[in-house]
Design an enzyme around this catalytic site. Sequence first.
Site: not given
Length: 254
Positions: A95, A187-189
């Site tokens: 993404y 979310f990424d972490t």
Amino acid sequence: MNANRQTVEIAVPVYNEERALGPSVELLLGYLHAEFPFRFRVVIADNASTDLTPDVAAALAARHDEVRVLRLDRKGRGLALKASWSGSEADVVSYMDVDLSTNLESFLPLVAPILSGHSELAIGTRLAHHAHVRRRLKREVLSRTYNGLVHAGFRASFSDAQCGFKAIRADVARRLLPLVEDDGWFFDTELLLLAERNGLRIHEVPVDWIEDLDSRVDLVPTIAGDLRGLWRVRRAYWRGEGRVPVGEPLAAAR
């Protein structure tokens, strides 16, 4: 498998981006057609936009065979990526932010280590020595402080948890995503922390990055949510949680 037969899917999460979406996707497609040697798809993941974003997305999909639209009924970047990646038939899912703050020339170096089998995940980093970043001092300080907390609390080896420029092997994503609770910016972490907890290889690519002054990120609730997320994940790890169920190792499965 012949590397050039593999498919890379690029999710572009959006919320009320009627002005930026068209030019950004056209620029992305131009780069992919001219410079990217693998098959690709672009998924516009619409986070319940209330402006003309759905119309712009539909027009792009009608004009380009490589573009499809995923419409969600509620907001959340993490939610958009879960929905897009979970249903993907690509070999690698990725993404990038719709503002294209990260230079597109870094995209091939991002996915190449995954396609070659070198790594399971890859992330863009704005904190590496060779990265070039233009953003306000306040955002720079907040970013470095947050990543410092991640390193202190988890001994994380990755340098930049929040850069909106990531890729992951699709089969690995399908096994990790059920463990990721957050549907928003954390979310990424959480994904990266879970990846490290399960012994996955994370490749970092220094990027050129320019801050989008029209960003949709609301800093105060985002920071509060990130801190709550770190505490939640830390407690889960103390309870011994966060590992994929016993079976074939994630790094070996293909």
